[in-house]
Design a protein around this motif. Structure first.
Motif, PDB file in Angstrom:
ATOM      1  N   ALA A  98       0.828  -1.206   0.000  1.00 28.14           N
ATOM      2  CA  ALA A  98       0.000   0.000   0.000  1.00 28.14           C
ATOM      3  C   ALA A  98       0.865   1.259   0.000  1.00 28.14           C
ATOM      4  O   ALA A  98       0.607   2.214  -0.750  1.00 28.14           O
ATOM      5  CB  ALA A  98      -0.929  -0.001   1.220  1.00 28.14           C
ATOM      6  N   ALA A  99       1.898   1.274   0.823  1.00 25.55           N
ATOM      7  CA  ALA A  99       2.796   2.437   0.885  1.00 25.55           C
ATOM      8  C   ALA A  99       3.530   2.612  -0.444  1.00 25.55           C
ATOM      9  O   ALA A  99       3.722   3.735  -0.914  1.00 25.55           O
ATOM     10  CB  ALA A  99       3.788   2.269   2.034  1.00 25.55           C
ATOM     11  N   SER A 100       3.935   1.516  -1.049  1.00 20.28           N
ATOM     12  CA  SER A 100       4.662   1.574  -2.317  1.00 20.28           C
ATOM     13  C   SER A 100       3.777   2.136  -3.423  1.00 20.28           C
ATOM     14  O   SER A 100       4.237   2.940  -4.244  1.00 20.28           O
ATOM     15  CB  SER A 100       5.159   0.179  -2.703  1.00 20.28           C
ATOM     16  N   CYS A 101       2.522   1.724  -3.448  1.00 12.06           N
ATOM     17  CA  CYS A 101       1.578   2.255  -4.446  1.00 12.06           C
ATOM     18  C   CYS A 101       1.397   3.756  -4.267  1.00 12.06           C
ATOM     19  O   CYS A 101       1.366   4.511  -5.246  1.00 12.06           O
ATOM     20  CB  CYS A 101       0.233   1.543  -4.337  1.00 12.06           C
ATOM     21  N   SER A 102       1.273   4.187  -3.026  1.00 15.27           N
ATOM     22  CA  SER A 102       1.108   5.617  -2.752  1.00 15.27           C
ATOM     23  C   SER A 102       2.310   6.409  -3.239  1.00 15.27           C
ATOM     24  O   SER A 102       2.170   7.462  -3.867  1.00 15.27           O
ATOM     25  CB  SER A 102       0.901   5.854  -1.248  1.00 15.27           C
ATOM     26  N   CYS A 103       3.492   5.912  -2.962  1.00 18.11           N
ATOM     27  CA  CYS A 103       4.706   6.616  -3.365  1.00 18.11           C
ATOM     28  C   CYS A 103       4.891   6.622  -4.871  1.00 18.11           C
ATOM     29  O   CYS A 103       5.384   7.599  -5.441  1.00 18.11           O
ATOM     30  CB  CYS A 103       5.918   5.975  -2.705  1.00 18.11           C
ATOM     31  N   ALA A 104       4.520   5.524  -5.516  1.00 20.59           N
ATOM     32  CA  ALA A 104       4.716   5.410  -6.970  1.00 20.59           C
ATOM     33  C   ALA A 104       4.035   6.555  -7.696  1.00 20.59           C
ATOM     34  O   ALA A 104       4.562   7.094  -8.679  1.00 20.59           O
ATOM     35  CB  ALA A 104       4.186   4.072  -7.461  1.00 20.59           C
ATOM     36  N   PHE A 105       2.870   6.956  -7.233  1.00 17.91           N
ATOM     37  CA  PHE A 105       2.128   8.054  -7.855  1.00 17.91           C
ATOM     38  C   PHE A 105       2.933   9.339  -7.844  1.00 17.91           C
ATOM     39  O   PHE A 105       2.976  10.069  -8.838  1.00 17.91           O
ATOM     40  CB  PHE A 105       0.801   8.243  -7.118  1.00 17.91           C
ATOM     41  N   PHE A 106       3.619   9.607  -6.741  1.00 18.01           N
ATOM     42  CA  PHE A 106       4.307  10.888  -6.578  1.00 18.01           C
ATOM     43  C   PHE A 106       5.708  10.907  -7.163  1.00 18.01           C
ATOM     44  O   PHE A 106       6.190  11.975  -7.550  1.00 18.01           O
ATOM     45  CB  PHE A 106       4.353  11.275  -5.096  1.00 18.01           C
ATOM     46  N   ILE A 107       6.380   9.751  -7.242  1.00 15.56           N
ATOM     47  CA  ILE A 107       7.739   9.762  -7.781  1.00 15.56           C
ATOM     48  C   ILE A 107       7.764   9.356  -9.244  1.00 15.56           C
ATOM     49  O   ILE A 107       8.837   9.291  -9.855  1.00 15.56           O
ATOM     50  CB  ILE A 107       8.684   8.867  -6.957  1.00 15.56           C
ATOM     51  N   GLY A 108       6.594   9.084  -9.814  1.00 13.60           N
ATOM     52  CA  GLY A 108       6.538   8.742 -11.237  1.00 13.60           C
ATOM     53  C   GLY A 108       7.056   7.354 -11.542  1.00 13.60           C
ATOM     54  O   GLY A 108       7.600   7.110 -12.614  1.00 13.60           O
ATOM     55  N   ALA A 109       6.883   6.424 -10.599  1.00 12.06           N
ATOM     56  CA  ALA A 109       7.369   5.057 -10.791  1.00 12.06           C
ATOM     57  C   ALA A 109       6.293   4.176 -11.419  1.00 12.06           C
ATOM     58  O   ALA A 109       5.102   4.326 -11.134  1.00 12.06           O
ATOM     59  CB  ALA A 109       7.797   4.462  -9.452  1.00 12.06           C
TER      60      ALA A 109
END
Length: 220
Positions: free
Chosen positions: A97-108
């Motif tokens: 869940a945390a990884s999905c959230s971060c992916a949105f903001f870092i363009g991953a």
């Protein structure tokens, strides 16, 4: 350079399969020290391919710690010609869940690794994500404008260009430049001001937030 970020528990297959399918250059393993044998196995498996493996020790049950770890990786590696991907298969559900959230903001790009009889490339599935805004394009002043728009939207449903000019002491040209940055990142769009008689007021331009804009404005 392709940077791959992978939460990992005991199982190493999601990471090794991802490498076979994607061929990344550097791997950050988000894991716990109790899985050191698994970390060593991945490191040894990828050593012949000259892939640098960097363990990042975290708790799999601390959301903010996971988010902070991913952002530290992004801040350390972000640059020209650098792409990021995140593998959400291993580790705890909270890590995913945390990884999905971060992916949105870092363009991953998000990947999930299946476990079936198909080829490895078919098992490594890319997860569609919304257009990712380039947060690096949002300078401090642009961020202040976005937060102000959020406040006006929450209070009145929209912000007007006149209010923005007054609040930030901007010329029309300077304000349009800032609004275009937000518009190009998919964060704002033009709205309509409907008068009490039901007619649209063409004299005043309004700005509203997109769904992504509301999320980013609440985050920054």
């Amino acid at each position: 350079m392709h940077i791959h970020i992978a939460p990992m528990g005991e199982s190493t297959q999601p990471v090794t399969k991802a490498f076979q399918a994607l061929g990344f250059d550097k791997l950050y393993l988000l894991s716990n020290k109790k899985f050191q044998k698994s970390i060593d196995h991945v490191t040894e498996s990828l050593s012949s391919f000259n892939v640098e493996v960097v363990p990042v020790f975290i708790s799999g049950f601390a959301f903010q710690e996971i988010v902070d770890a991913i952002y530290r990786v992004y801040e350390a590696e972000n640059g020209k010609d650098v792409t990021f991907s995140i593998n959400i298969t291993g580790g705890t559900n909270l890590m995913a869940a945390a990884s999905c959230s971060c992916a949105f903001f870092i363009g991953a790009t998000i990947y999930y690794v299946m476990n079936d009889d198909r080829s490895v490339k078919e098992q490594v599935q890319s997860i569609p994500t919304p257009k990712t805004p380039n947060l690096a394009a949002l300078k401090p002043e642009t961020r202040k404008i976005l937060r102000f728009i959020l406040k006006k939207v929450e209070d009145e449903g929209y912000a007007t260009t006149a209010e923005l000019k007054d609040e930030f002491n901007k010329t029309k040209q300077s304000l349009n430049y800032q609004i275009n940055i937000l518009r190009n990142e998919g964060l704002v769009e033009n709205g309509e001001i409907v008068q009490s008689n039901g007619k649209v007021d063409r004299r005043c331009k309004s700005i509203v937030l997109t769904q992504q804009g509301r999320l980013v404005a609440s985050w920054i």
